[in-house]
Write an enzyme that holds these catalytic residues in place. Structure first.
Site, PDB file in Angstrom:
ATOM      1  N   GLN A 168      -1.934  26.326 -39.698  1.00 61.35           N
ATOM      2  CA  GLN A 168      -1.056  25.729 -38.691  1.00 61.35           C
ATOM      3  C   GLN A 168       0.321  26.544 -38.720  1.00 61.35           C
ATOM      4  O   GLN A 168       1.051  26.442 -37.748  1.00 61.35           O
ATOM      5  CB  GLN A 168      -0.799  24.300 -39.327  1.00 61.35           C
ATOM      6  CG  GLN A 168      -2.246  23.463 -38.947  1.00 61.35           C
ATOM      7  CD  GLN A 168      -2.947  23.504 -40.333  1.00 61.35           C
ATOM      8  OE1 GLN A 168      -2.991  24.422 -41.240  1.00 61.35           O
ATOM      9  NE2 GLN A 168      -3.744  22.573 -40.615  1.00 61.35           N
ATOM     10  N   ASN A 181       1.534  16.423 -48.997  1.00 61.39           N
ATOM     11  CA  ASN A 181       1.701  17.041 -47.838  1.00 61.39           C
ATOM     12  C   ASN A 181       0.466  18.276 -47.804  1.00 61.39           C
ATOM     13  O   ASN A 181      -0.233  18.465 -48.644  1.00 61.39           O
ATOM     14  CB  ASN A 181       3.171  17.867 -47.780  1.00 61.39           C
ATOM     15  CG  ASN A 181       3.393  18.467 -46.271  1.00 61.39           C
ATOM     16  OD1 ASN A 181       3.088  17.874 -45.280  1.00 61.39           O
ATOM     17  ND2 ASN A 181       4.092  19.713 -46.399  1.00 61.39           N
ATOM     18  N   LYS A 182       0.686  19.148 -46.917  1.00 62.48           N
ATOM     19  CA  LYS A 182      -0.288  20.308 -46.590  1.00 62.48           C
ATOM     20  C   LYS A 182      -0.437  21.074 -48.082  1.00 62.48           C
ATOM     21  O   LYS A 182       0.432  21.343 -48.529  1.00 62.48           O
ATOM     22  CB  LYS A 182       0.008  21.198 -45.382  1.00 62.48           C
ATOM     23  CG  LYS A 182      -0.918  22.293 -45.235  1.00 62.48           C
ATOM     24  CD  LYS A 182      -2.223  21.948 -44.996  1.00 62.48           C
ATOM     25  CE  LYS A 182      -2.203  21.096 -43.973  1.00 62.48           C
ATOM     26  NZ  LYS A 182      -3.796  20.604 -43.794  1.00 62.48           N
ATOM     27  N   ARG A 214      -9.447  10.317 -40.805  1.00 61.40           N
ATOM     28  CA  ARG A 214      -8.701  11.223 -41.790  1.00 61.40           C
ATOM     29  C   ARG A 214      -7.950  10.212 -42.530  1.00 61.40           C
ATOM     30  O   ARG A 214      -7.020   9.471 -42.331  1.00 61.40           O
ATOM     31  CB  ARG A 214      -7.642  12.121 -41.157  1.00 61.40           C
ATOM     32  CG  ARG A 214      -8.278  13.186 -40.398  1.00 61.40           C
ATOM     33  CD  ARG A 214      -7.307  14.436 -39.923  1.00 61.40           C
ATOM     34  NE  ARG A 214      -7.115  15.355 -40.979  1.00 61.40           N
ATOM     35  CZ  ARG A 214      -6.010  16.239 -41.092  1.00 61.40           C
ATOM     36  NH1 ARG A 214      -5.298  16.369 -39.935  1.00 61.40           N
ATOM     37  NH2 ARG A 214      -5.891  17.072 -42.147  1.00 61.40           N
ATOM     38  N   ARG A 266      -3.026  16.678 -34.627  1.00 58.05           N
ATOM     39  CA  ARG A 266      -2.826  16.643 -36.141  1.00 58.05           C
ATOM     40  C   ARG A 266      -1.208  16.412 -36.355  1.00 58.05           C
ATOM     41  O   ARG A 266      -0.544  16.460 -35.441  1.00 58.05           O
ATOM     42  CB  ARG A 266      -3.421  17.990 -36.727  1.00 58.05           C
ATOM     43  CG  ARG A 266      -2.867  19.081 -35.926  1.00 58.05           C
ATOM     44  CD  ARG A 266      -2.802  20.320 -36.567  1.00 58.05           C
ATOM     45  NE  ARG A 266      -1.661  20.227 -37.430  1.00 58.05           N
ATOM     46  CZ  ARG A 266      -0.438  20.120 -37.404  1.00 58.05           C
ATOM     47  NH1 ARG A 266       0.171  20.235 -36.167  1.00 58.05           N
ATOM     48  NH2 ARG A 266       0.472  20.000 -38.340  1.00 58.05           N
ATOM     49  N   GLY A 267      -1.112  16.210 -37.691  1.00 56.70           N
ATOM     50  CA  GLY A 267       0.387  16.071 -38.144  1.00 56.70           C
ATOM     51  C   GLY A 267       0.488  14.654 -38.287  1.00 56.70           C
ATOM     52  O   GLY A 267       0.154  13.880 -37.215  1.00 56.70           O
ATOM     53  N   ALA A 268       1.156  14.167 -39.193  1.00 57.31           N
ATOM     54  CA  ALA A 268       1.408  12.613 -39.355  1.00 57.31           C
ATOM     55  C   ALA A 268       1.698  11.909 -38.335  1.00 57.31           C
ATOM     56  O   ALA A 268       1.261  10.910 -38.076  1.00 57.31           O
ATOM     57  CB  ALA A 268       1.997  12.418 -40.934  1.00 57.31           C
ATOM     58  N   ASP A 272       2.606  13.778 -45.247  1.00 55.04           N
ATOM     59  CA  ASP A 272       1.796  13.107 -44.711  1.00 55.04           C
ATOM     60  C   ASP A 272       1.707  11.842 -45.155  1.00 55.04           C
ATOM     61  O   ASP A 272       1.401  10.633 -44.740  1.00 55.04           O
ATOM     62  CB  ASP A 272       0.257  13.589 -45.024  1.00 55.04           C
ATOM     63  CG  ASP A 272       0.086  14.911 -44.203  1.00 55.04           C
ATOM     64  OD1 ASP A 272       0.691  16.220 -44.638  1.00 55.04           O
ATOM     65  OD2 ASP A 272      -0.101  14.661 -42.932  1.00 55.04           O
TER      66      ASP A 272
HETATM   67  O1  MRU Z   1      -3.861  18.880 -41.578  1.00 50.70           O
HETATM   68  P1  MRU Z   1      -2.661  18.696 -40.911  1.00 50.70           P
HETATM   69  O2  MRU Z   1      -2.283  19.891 -40.002  1.00 50.70           O
HETATM   70  O3  MRU Z   1      -2.700  17.269 -40.164  1.00 50.70           O
HETATM   71  O4  MRU Z   1      -1.418  18.738 -41.696  1.00 50.70           O
HETATM   72  C1  MRU Z   1      -0.360  18.457 -41.417  1.00 50.70           C
HETATM   73  C2  MRU Z   1       0.811  18.529 -42.572  1.00 50.70           C
HETATM   74  O5  MRU Z   1       0.407  18.436 -43.648  1.00 50.70           O
HETATM   75  C3  MRU Z   1       2.197  18.379 -42.042  1.00 50.70           C
HETATM   76  O6  MRU Z   1       3.120  18.955 -42.911  1.00 50.70           O
HETATM   77  C4  MRU Z   1       2.476  16.721 -41.951  1.00 50.70           C
HETATM   78  O7  MRU Z   1       1.648  15.953 -41.271  1.00 50.70           O
HETATM   79  C5  MRU Z   1       3.957  16.546 -41.626  1.00 50.70           C
HETATM   80  S1  MRU Z   1       4.049  16.605 -39.885  1.00 50.70           S
HETATM   81  C6  MRU Z   1       5.611  16.136 -39.355  1.00 50.70           C
END
Ligand code: MRU
Length: 338
Positions: free
Chosen positions: A196, A246-247, A91, A48-50, A237
């Site tokens: 997270q 973002n989250k 996703r 996970r994470g962009a 993201d």
């Molecule tokens: O749902 P997730 O855990 O994939 O969400 C991740 C985020 O929102 C992060 O803040 C974002 O991807 C930046 S990661 C460098």
């Protein structure tokens, strides 16, 4: 532990990743043996994470090419197209996932044999992964200049090395500032519903010996009011021409930061920018109600209750003090040249 395990996702005779759903209890590497397994891993946030999703997308095409049993390039390209649709659809919000898939597919366009396609896809996926670490170090260095010795920094979700191939974006900035000799401490928001922040960010920072205090996201306003937060840094993201996705919960911090005159920074590589689109064009992933209603086996809400569970929110760019990228720091409305 293999040398590769300092990365979040890597290729070692096959596709491997850290299973992030097992942290902080267990640092477990898993092998991904099919595109279906990769889709499951992406949907369930094992990866996970962009930026990590960008690498997962590119490696996914490499994996599909390696697993192909057809002897002709026409059929192989059809299989890769199918893999592309499946991976991209897993996703929708983080633009890096599609970006990684497209990069690997572009790299195979001019290849003439099955073997050449396999090699080119893997070479490109490895390049995406290598670049990710270099990019994050560059943006970390650029962003570290915004942090002063003694700063206490708020962050949300996990934009660390686990969200990337290595180093991290928001946490990369913090790591670079610490590496430059600055004394930085962090408030990590737990990040409901999937935690997270508490499971991953608090773990990562504690591993590095960077002082971290865990809070619930609802505590950030009160801490800002008390003057205990100097800066906020989050990842992204997708950055469209008007907002930062973002989250979920990021927007709340940004509004609070503006009210309390706390600089609010977004750290992201150029691969996260999608300036051809605006907020209204983007699909925000909605996730399973059970993520909110259940904690393991324990029910936290009445059976059958109506639930709204978007994974991300949008923060207008005018609430963002600066965008930290590998090409330097840009203060909106100024944007990096893409
Ligand atoms: O749902 P997730 O855990 O994939 O969400 C991740 C985020 O929102 C992060 O803040 C974002 O991807 C930046 S990661 C460098």
């Amino acid at each position: 532990m293999s040398a590769c395990e300092s990365r979040t996702i890597w290729w070692d005779g096959g596709l491997w990743m850290i299973d992030q759903t097992r942290l902080p209890g267990e640092l477990l590497s898993i092998r991904i043996r099919s595109v279906r397994e990769l889709i499951e891993a992406i949907k369930s946030l094992r990866v996970r994470g962009a930026p990590a999703l960008g690498a997962a997308g590119a490696y996914g095409i490499a994996l599909a090419a390696q697993l192909s049993r057809t002897g002709n390039t026409y059929e192989m390209r059809q299989e890769l197209e199918q893999a592309k649709e499946m991976i991209k659809g897993s996703r929708p919000t983080a633009v890096n996932l599609s970006w990684g898939v497209d990069r690997a597919l572009r790299a195979v366009e001019d290849q003439e044999t099955v073997e050449e396609i396999q090699e080119a896809a893997l070479r490109e996926a490895e390049a995406v992964a290598e670049e990710d670490v270099r990019t994050n170090k560059a943006l970390g260095k650029a962003g570290s200049r915004l942090l002063e010795d003694g700063d206490c920094v708020l962050t949300h979700c996990n934009a660390g090395r686990l969200a990337c191939v290595g180093w991290g974006t928001a946490l990369g900035v913090i790591r670079s500032a610490v590496e430059a000799g600055k004394d930085i401490s962090v408030y990590a928001c737990e990040t409901r519903p999937l935690n997270q922040g508490s499971r991953l960010t608090a773990w990562e920072l504690a591993q590095d010996g960077i002082p971290v205090t865990l809070i619930c996201e609802s505590m950030s306003g009160s801490l800002m009011r008390k003057g205990r937060i100097d800066k906020a840094i989050v990842g992204a993201d997708r950055i469209t021409r008007d907002v930062v996705f973002n989250k979920i919960g990021t927007y709340n911090h940004a509004v609070l930061a503006r009210y309390h005159k706390v600089p609010f920074y977004v750290a992201a590589p150029l691969s996260t920018f999608d300036l051809a689109h605006a907020e209204e064009d983007i699909v925000v992933e909605e996730r399973d109600p059970d993520e909110i209603c259940l904690q393991g086996e324990v029910r936290l809400a009445p059976e059958g209750i109506e639930v709204y569970n978007p994974a991300f929110d949008a923060t207008p760019l005018d609430l963002v003090s600066a965008l930290i990228t590998e090409k330097g720091v840009f203060r909106p409305p100024l944007m990096p040249p893409i």
